[in-house]
Design an enzyme around this catalytic site. Structure first.
Site, PDB file in Angstrom:
ATOM      1  CG  ASP A  67      38.649  42.705  43.064  1.00  0.00           C
ATOM      2  OD1 ASP A  67      39.385  41.701  43.187  1.00  0.00           O
ATOM      3  OD2 ASP A  67      38.768  43.507  42.128  1.00  0.00           O
ATOM      4  CG  ASN A 136      35.985  48.312  31.984  1.00  0.00           C
ATOM      5  OD1 ASN A 136      37.031  48.050  32.579  1.00  0.00           O
ATOM      6  ND2 ASN A 136      34.797  48.078  32.518  1.00  0.00           N
ATOM      7  CG  HIS A 138      37.945  46.951  35.682  1.00  0.00           C
ATOM      8  ND1 HIS A 138      36.922  46.115  35.267  1.00  0.00           N
ATOM      9  CD2 HIS A 138      39.023  46.121  35.847  1.00  0.00           C
ATOM     10  CE1 HIS A 138      37.358  44.878  35.194  1.00  0.00           C
ATOM     11  NE2 HIS A 138      38.634  44.846  35.541  1.00  0.00           N
ATOM     12  CD  GLU A 143      33.605  47.293  36.103  1.00  0.00           C
ATOM     13  OE1 GLU A 143      34.547  47.682  35.389  1.00  0.00           O
ATOM     14  OE2 GLU A 143      33.133  46.152  36.021  1.00  0.00           O
TER      15      GLU A 143
HETATM   16  C1  F6R Z   1      41.347  41.414  40.024  1.00  0.00           C
HETATM   17  C2  F6R Z   1      40.924  42.750  39.644  1.00  0.00           C
HETATM   18  C3  F6R Z   1      40.740  43.146  38.208  1.00  0.00           C
HETATM   19  C4  F6R Z   1      41.751  42.502  37.248  1.00  0.00           C
HETATM   20  C5  F6R Z   1      41.454  42.946  35.814  1.00  0.00           C
HETATM   21  C6  F6R Z   1      42.375  42.271  34.817  1.00  0.00           C
HETATM   22  O1  F6R Z   1      41.442  41.294  41.423  1.00  0.00           O
HETATM   23  O2  F6R Z   1      40.691  43.530  40.492  1.00  0.00           O
HETATM   24  O3  F6R Z   1      40.827  44.545  38.123  1.00  0.00           O
HETATM   25  O4  F6R Z   1      43.049  42.875  37.615  1.00  0.00           O
HETATM   26  O5  F6R Z   1      40.133  42.645  35.488  1.00  0.00           O
HETATM   27  O6  F6R Z   1      42.097  40.904  34.798  1.00  0.00           O
HETATM   28  P1  F6R Z   1      43.022  39.887  33.996  1.00  0.00           P
HETATM   29  O7  F6R Z   1      44.355  39.902  34.647  1.00  0.00           O
HETATM   30  O8  F6R Z   1      42.325  38.565  34.125  1.00  0.00           O
HETATM   31  O9  F6R Z   1      43.064  40.397  32.581  1.00  0.00           O
END
Ligand code: F6R
Length: 242
Positions: A67, A136, A138, A143
């Protein structure tokens, strides 16, 4: 599904790096699906160490990231593009032209999503996809929603995601409110998925994702359908799993 329990974040990072390095040693032309966020940073450091020591080369690999924030891109300190260069790409021997992220600077969402889907499709399948998980549920920026999105899409970020990402910005106002995210089809079609989860705050959502109903309200629950899912969780994150 295989669950690897690690004592702590450092061990989680070491285990994940070993799997990624093994992937590249076995198939130097691997397509690596990469994630940003805090969780993979330790693994990226360890991969860079192994590369610096001359024990693996990423020169023939290609990468696709999950992303990018809409509005940000190369040159923006908070972009995922910059994150990947600071945390991995500049420390390994991968050619810049082998790395791929959605272009957050392209504000024509339909065109950019179609372009990125083609980039992914042209690779056939991702050999190994690294994932983190949001509080959440995701994965990438898929989401919680009423349906699973298959392809790359323009997503309005959840309040909880904006709040979680706030730590990387000097004010909440600066946190981008939308992103381009890989959809769930390439993740499900990846030959192997490596989900990395660290910390007690993720224990509930990890438990729900792996043992609860498969529902777009908990996007990571769809990973239960993947035939080669490896979950690496530290003790704190794995606390609710038997
Ligand atoms: C990042 C992504 C997100 C993260 C998720 C966890 O490219 O797509 O899904 O993997 O938000 O983030 P952290 O590792 O910072 O807890």
């Amino acid at each position: 599904m295989r669950i690897i329990q690690a004592a702590n974040y450092d061990e989680l990072s070491a285990r994940a790096a070993e799997i990624l390095v093994a992937q590249v040693l076995l198939k130097p032309k691997s397509v690596l699906g990469l994630a940003t966020g805090s969780t993979p940073v330790g693994a990226y450091q360890k991969m860079a160490e192994v590369c610096r020591a001359g024990r693996v080369s990423f020169s023939e690999c290609h990468t696709v990231n999950l992303d990018e924030y809409v509005g940000l891109g190369p040159g923006d300190e908070q972009s995922y593009h910059t994150f990947m260069w600071e945390n991995l790409f500049s420390h390994i021997d991968i050619p810049a032209e082998h790395t791929n992220l959605p272009d957050g600077k392209n504000l024509d969402a339909a065109a950019e999503c179609a372009r990125y889907d083609k980039v992914i499709a042209d690779f056939g399948a991702i050999d190994i996809q690294i994932l983190g998980i949001g509080h959440n549920g995701h994965i990438a920026f898929n989401e919680p929603a009423d349906y699973f999105a298959a392809g790359t899409h323009h997503v309005e970020l959840d309040e909880s995601t904006i709040e979680a990402n706030r730590r990387f910005f000097s004010s909440r106002e600066e946190v981008p409110k939308s992103a381009y995210s890989m959809g769930l089809a390439p993740i499900l079609h990846a030959k192997r998925v490596l989900l990395m989860v660290s910390g007690e705050a993720k224990a509930d959502v990890l438990y729900k994702s792996l043992t609860g109903p498969i529902t777009p309200q908990v996007p990571a629950s769809i990973l239960q359908l993947h035939s080669d899912l490896i979950v690496i969780a530290d003790e704190a994150a794995a606390g609710k799993l038997a």
